[in-house]
Structure formats: structure tokens, C-alpha cells
Design a protein around this motif. Sequence first.
Motif, short mmCIF file in Angstrom:
data_model
loop_
_atom_site.label_atom_id
_atom_site.label_comp_id
_atom_site.label_asym_id
_atom_site.label_seq_id
_atom_site.Cartn_x
_atom_site.Cartn_y
_atom_site.Cartn_z
N VAL A 351 38.00 38.58 11.04
CA VAL A 351 37.40 38.85 9.85
C VAL A 351 37.25 40.58 9.57
N ILE A 352 37.87 41.11 8.15
CA ILE A 352 37.43 42.42 7.96
C ILE A 352 36.81 42.20 6.69
N ALA A 368 40.82 32.01 15.06
CA ALA A 368 41.31 32.62 16.14
C ALA A 368 42.96 32.50 16.16
N GLY A 369 43.42 33.86 16.43
CA GLY A 369 45.07 33.87 16.59
C GLY A 369 45.85 33.90 15.40
N GLY A 370 45.23 33.63 14.04
CA GLY A 370 45.76 33.54 12.84
C GLY A 370 45.88 34.76 12.30
N ILE A 387 35.17 29.45 5.54
CA ILE A 387 36.43 30.18 5.04
C ILE A 387 37.52 30.20 6.14
N GLY A 388 38.75 29.68 5.73
CA GLY A 388 39.86 29.47 6.76
C GLY A 388 40.46 30.88 6.89
N GLY A 389 41.27 30.87 7.97
CA GLY A 389 42.04 32.20 8.44
C GLY A 389 43.01 32.78 7.30
N GLY A 390 43.17 34.02 7.11
CA GLY A 390 44.05 34.58 6.18
C GLY A 390 43.48 34.51 4.73
N LEU A 410 44.65 30.56 4.17
CA LEU A 410 45.33 31.41 3.20
C LEU A 410 44.94 31.37 1.73
N GLU A 411 43.66 30.73 1.43
CA GLU A 411 43.23 30.48 0.23
C GLU A 411 42.72 31.79 -0.24
#
Length: 414
Positions: A351-352, A368-370, A387-390, A410-411
Amino acid sequence: MATPSTLAMILAGGRVDELGVLTHYRPKSAVPFGGFARVIDFPLSNLMRSGIERIAILSQYRSYSLINHIGTGAAWDMIGRNRGIFILPPFKDYYNPHWYRGSADAVYQNLDFIRYNKPEEILILSGDHIYEMDYRQLIRFHHEQDADLTAAFIKVEKKNAARRFGVAEIADNTAEGGRLLSYEEKPEEPKGDWASLTVLCFKPKVLCAILKENQAAESYEFGRDIIPMMMRRGMKVFGYKFNGYWGYTRTVDEYWQTSMDLLGDSPLIDMEHWGLRTNLEHRGIRDCQPLKVGPDGSLDNSMAYNGCIVEGIVRNSILFPGVQVEKGAEVSNSILFFNNTVKEGSKLERVISDVNTSFGSGVRAGAAGGRVTVIGWNNHVPDGMVIGGGCSVAPEMDADKWPQEGLADLEELR
């Protein structure tokens, strides 16, 4: 007292969509980096160590954060006779009806500043790259070759340069560099394997003439227009071969990876060795209390600056001043800007998070890893939010706009 022979001009006013919410309210050159600094600190520190003390910063997009950070220039010893940092914003007047229309046009609109300073050479730099360079070596090479333009390049694999960088073929005149044999701006199939650093050293008369001629065109960029024009004219364009570390921060993933290069037993970026300077008055960094790590807190392969309080677990991450990680929270492979709070039971992975953001209890963010998840500034992530990845979250989201079902990979939330 001798006046400076070199005038440096930093291109620092742009915003790139690829950095998403991180540049909603600041130019890319003012994005925080390294736990306490800003991206523009790297070229400014390079200039300071190279003894180049007359600097212009060309700024256009949302300049306040950048202006506030530069201050008087004292952080880089740029105060005194015949030295200083000058911020040159865009303007309109009787002769010029346009804002800055590109990097070359930004310099053209400030030719009066160049003529006033009467430099022997003009050094034009990008304000958003992470690297250490002694510009005096490039300038010496420029004079030895009697070049009209000397540009710095770094060796890259062709597959990594396609559609990303200006790419050149360089003759092997010397170990330091040689004449440019070809130059292409972001080609799909590069001929060469030397990527431009956007470090350009010009003869002033040549630069002024070519910029004036370029005004008749419809595009005003150094890479896309000026260098190819000079190549077509057979002018003396040389490439200087740079062999050090170079970090690119144009996209979120590149920014994240460059930041991770600060970590490890032998980091690729050594800010202390490089002599990086920043403005410690900005955001009151110099007044922060020492880092506090509680009895249940831990920092593993991480950077945490003064003003942080770590009661939870932090792995492979970078924490800016004012970050608080509560007991039972976990932060991994993440970058948290100034004054973030991670409440008990929350877990952040890749996360940023921009400034002044808080993560409520039991939040799950990133994967992780995405792809990297980015949270804009001044947000409060509700308790239990997933909150998902990307994912990307716009700044200052109202509480009622956070979906109860969370955000899938990715959302975007705007």
C-alpha cells in the motif's frame, strides 16, 4: 567575485496520470520519497555537490507544495551572492498568450532569465528522477567535445526501453561517451540501448536559436522535438554514459520499486552516502520527537523517521514522520506518507498511503505480490473495510461513499 558559469534549469512543473492520486494536489517532483524527503531533492542535492549554485525551477501544475518545500533554498546552501533558487511560474503577456506548452516551451518562455545570467553552459534537468551524479564530469566532457548538446544516458535492455524512454545509439569515441548515432523518443522497437536521463547540457546560443525555431512547430518537447531536430541538422550532439543507479518514478509501480531500493543490507539507494539534503522546516520535520518503538512493536528491514510511533509490526516498509502503527496492526511492503495512522487489527500489504490518512480497526488493504494499492490524502478508511490489490482511492472521500462490500482488486473509488 566570479559569477557562476553554469545555469541549471529544473523541469519540475508536470503531473503524470500514471502516478494517479499521488499527484492530484502536487507536481510529481514534490511527491514525498525516502521517509522524509521529496523527489526533487535528488537533483537539487546533485547540483549543490557539483558546485552549481544558480538554479531556476520551472513550475506549472499545482505549485504550492513545491514552492513551500523549496522555501528560501537554504536547505541546499543556495543563499548568498551570485547563488540562489528561482521559481519561474508560467505567465501570459502581450507577446505570449500561452501557458507552458511543453518542456522546451517552458525554457523558451524564460530566455530573458537565461540572457540576464549570461551562462557559459545551460544544464537542463528533470525534477523527478532518483540518482546521484556529479554534473561537473558531464560539463567537462561537453567542453572537451565542443558539443552543441551533451545528454546523459544509461544502459538499459531494449525490451525495457520500448515506449518508455528516449533511446539513443552512442558511438564509442571514449569510455565516457561519444557522438549520438541515432535518437528515438519512446520507440516501439528501439534501435539503441541507451535511455535518456533528461540531463541536457547546451551551448546557450545554440539552445536559444533552436528553441526560437521550434516555436513554429506544434510540439515543444526536448526529447520529441529538440534533440531530433538537432540530429537532423548534423549538429554536434553527444551522449554521456552514466553508470550509476537511476530510479524512475513515473508510475505507481516504478515509484514503489524505487522506494524498495532503499531497503536491505546493501541498498541500491544510499541517501546518507549520496549526501541528500531536504528542507527540514517543511512539515516541521526537524521538530519531530525521536522514533518510538513500543514493547510489542517491531521494525524489520524498514525505515521509520522521527515522529513515528510503532506499537505494531512493520516489515519491508517506509514510514514518514507522524506515522502511528498501533498494537496489533501490521504494515508490510508499504509506504506511508506523513501523519498516517493504522489502527489495531489492521493489515496493510503493498500500500502507498498519502498524507493525513487513517485506517480504522480491522482494515484489510492491498494484496501480496500484486499491483500496488494507493490511498489519496486526508482519508479515513472505515473500520473493517476490505480494499483489494491494485486499488485507487481518491483524496478526501466522504464517509458515505465507502462501499460496505469493500473494493475488489483493481477497483477505483472516486
